[in-house]
Design a protein around this motif. Structure first.
Motif, mmCIF file in Angstrom:
data_model
loop_
_atom_site.group_PDB
_atom_site.id
_atom_site.type_symbol
_atom_site.label_atom_id
_atom_site.label_comp_id
_atom_site.label_asym_id
_atom_site.label_seq_id
_atom_site.Cartn_x
_atom_site.Cartn_y
_atom_site.Cartn_z
ATOM 1 N N UNK A 105 0.854 -1.185 0.000
ATOM 2 C CA UNK A 105 0.000 0.000 0.000
ATOM 3 C C UNK A 105 0.890 1.234 0.000
ATOM 4 N N UNK A 106 0.412 2.276 -0.655
ATOM 5 C CA UNK A 106 1.066 3.582 -0.553
ATOM 6 C C UNK A 106 0.240 4.360 0.458
ATOM 7 N N UNK A 107 0.854 4.639 1.604
ATOM 8 C CA UNK A 107 0.144 5.249 2.721
ATOM 9 C C UNK A 107 0.715 6.634 3.021
ATOM 10 N N UNK A 108 -0.027 7.400 3.805
ATOM 11 C CA UNK A 108 0.426 8.737 4.191
ATOM 12 C C UNK A 108 1.715 8.641 4.989
ATOM 13 N N UNK A 109 2.628 9.531 4.701
ATOM 14 C CA UNK A 109 3.898 9.581 5.417
ATOM 15 C C UNK A 109 3.709 10.218 6.784
ATOM 16 N N UNK A 110 4.392 9.666 7.774
ATOM 17 C CA UNK A 110 4.408 10.275 9.100
ATOM 18 C C UNK A 110 5.488 11.352 9.195
ATOM 19 N N UNK A 111 6.369 11.411 8.159
ATOM 20 C CA UNK A 111 7.510 12.327 8.174
ATOM 21 C C UNK A 111 7.335 13.525 7.255
ATOM 22 N N UNK A 112 6.399 13.444 6.334
ATOM 23 C CA UNK A 112 6.160 14.549 5.402
ATOM 24 C C UNK A 112 4.656 14.726 5.249
ATOM 25 N N UNK A 113 4.263 15.606 4.369
ATOM 26 C CA UNK A 113 2.833 15.831 4.160
ATOM 27 C C UNK A 113 2.263 14.978 3.031
ATOM 28 N N UNK A 114 3.020 13.986 2.566
ATOM 29 C CA UNK A 114 2.546 13.133 1.474
ATOM 30 C C UNK A 114 1.347 12.300 1.924
ATOM 31 N N UNK A 115 0.386 12.216 1.027
ATOM 32 C CA UNK A 115 -0.841 11.496 1.329
ATOM 33 C C UNK A 115 -0.826 10.091 0.743
ATOM 34 N N UNK A 116 -1.743 9.282 1.201
ATOM 35 C CA UNK A 116 -1.916 7.926 0.686
ATOM 36 C C UNK A 116 -2.420 7.990 -0.756
ATOM 37 N N UNK A 117 -2.200 6.916 -1.483
ATOM 38 C CA UNK A 117 -2.715 6.791 -2.848
ATOM 39 C C UNK A 117 -3.883 5.812 -2.798
ATOM 40 N N UNK A 118 -5.122 6.290 -3.005
ATOM 41 C CA UNK A 118 -6.292 5.421 -2.873
ATOM 42 C C UNK A 118 -6.291 4.245 -3.855
ATOM 43 N N UNK A 119 -5.577 4.373 -4.983
ATOM 44 C CA UNK A 119 -5.524 3.280 -5.961
ATOM 45 C C UNK A 119 -4.510 2.209 -5.576
ATOM 46 N N UNK A 120 -3.694 2.476 -4.571
ATOM 47 C CA UNK A 120 -2.663 1.520 -4.143
ATOM 48 C C UNK A 120 -2.851 1.170 -2.676
ATOM 49 N N UNK A 121 -3.978 0.545 -2.379
ATOM 50 C CA UNK A 121 -4.262 0.087 -1.032
ATOM 51 C C UNK A 121 -4.410 -1.429 -1.031
ATOM 52 N N UNK A 122 -3.544 -2.080 -0.279
ATOM 53 C CA UNK A 122 -3.546 -3.547 -0.121
ATOM 54 C C UNK A 122 -3.611 -4.271 -1.464
ATOM 55 N N UNK A 123 -2.725 -3.868 -2.363
ATOM 56 C CA UNK A 123 -2.607 -4.552 -3.653
ATOM 57 C C UNK A 123 -1.954 -5.905 -3.381
ATOM 58 N N UNK A 124 -2.625 -6.968 -3.775
ATOM 59 C CA UNK A 124 -2.265 -8.335 -3.377
ATOM 60 C C UNK A 124 -1.355 -9.020 -4.391
ATOM 61 N N UNK A 125 -0.428 -9.835 -3.862
ATOM 62 C CA UNK A 125 0.444 -10.682 -4.669
ATOM 63 C C UNK A 125 0.934 -11.827 -3.800
ATOM 64 N N UNK A 126 1.641 -12.760 -4.388
ATOM 65 C CA UNK A 126 2.138 -13.931 -3.672
ATOM 66 C C UNK A 126 3.411 -13.586 -2.905
ATOM 67 N N UNK A 127 3.449 -13.933 -1.609
ATOM 68 C CA UNK A 127 4.660 -13.685 -0.828
ATOM 69 C C UNK A 127 5.842 -14.478 -1.380
ATOM 70 N N UNK A 128 5.618 -15.712 -1.785
ATOM 71 C CA UNK A 128 6.733 -16.511 -2.313
ATOM 72 C C UNK A 128 7.282 -15.891 -3.598
ATOM 73 N N UNK A 129 6.428 -15.280 -4.427
ATOM 74 C CA UNK A 129 6.915 -14.559 -5.611
ATOM 75 C C UNK A 129 7.725 -13.339 -5.206
ATOM 76 N N UNK A 130 7.236 -12.605 -4.225
ATOM 77 C CA UNK A 130 7.959 -11.443 -3.702
ATOM 78 C C UNK A 130 9.346 -11.861 -3.212
#
Length: 165
Positions: A105-130
């Motif tokens: 997921x692309x989430x809001x930064x705690x260190x800057x003012x960058x916001x989350x990306x609503x299109x990139x939330x919990x995008x799923x894939x295989x852990x073994x592939x990762x």
């Protein structure tokens, strides 16, 4: 699916980061490597890896963070890892694992003012592939850097990766 590619790696001299130098110019004083980094998940490119564009990604940071994420996610079948650089308004990247399912997921930064990306939330894939792809990427990248910068390539790799130990 999960895939990582890189290309067009370059370095720069300390104090003059606007001039892109070939990797054979890697030195003690300019020990950062930048270039094109693409992480493709289910056919879509993970955005915002580099503030100045996809061909200006800091490999010093992403090598360290991908190794750290892999180590952390390997440690438990249900865990998470967040990369929050916060530099130049970058968002944070959240990697999660639940058995053999992984998410990013692309989430809001705690260190800057960058916001989350609503299109990139919990995008799923295989852990073994990762796991396989991160290991393969690191191996290919290391070989490339050590060939292109025979004098400082090994030293660069050690500096970047020992942070992740």
């Amino acid at each position: 699916s999960f895939a990582i590619e890189f290309a067009n790696l370059w370095t720069y001299e300390a104090g003059s980061s606007d001039e892109r130098l070939p990797l054979n110019q890697l030195s003690e004083s300019g020990n950062h490597i930048h270039g094109l980094l693409q992480i493709k998940i289910n056919g879509n490119l993970l955005p915002r890896l580099g503030f100045f564009g996809p061909d200006d990604v800091c490999f010093n940071e992403w090598v360290f963070e991908l190794r750290s994420a892999l180590r952390e996610l390997r440690g438990s079948t249900s865990t998470s890892y967040i990369y929050d650089e916060g530099e130049q308004g970058q968002p944070a990247f959240l990697f999660e694992r639940d058995d053999d399912v992984a998410f990013v997921s692309i989430v809001a930064s705690q260190l800057s003012d960058a916001e989350a990306d609503p299109e990139w939330q919990r995008v799923q894939f295989s852990f073994s592939e990762f796991e396989r792809e991160v290991e393969d990427f690191l191996s290919r990248l290391r070989g490339h850097i050590e060939i292109e910068s025979s004098e400082f390539g090994e030293r660069w790799w050690a500096q970047v990766t020992e942070r992740a130990e």
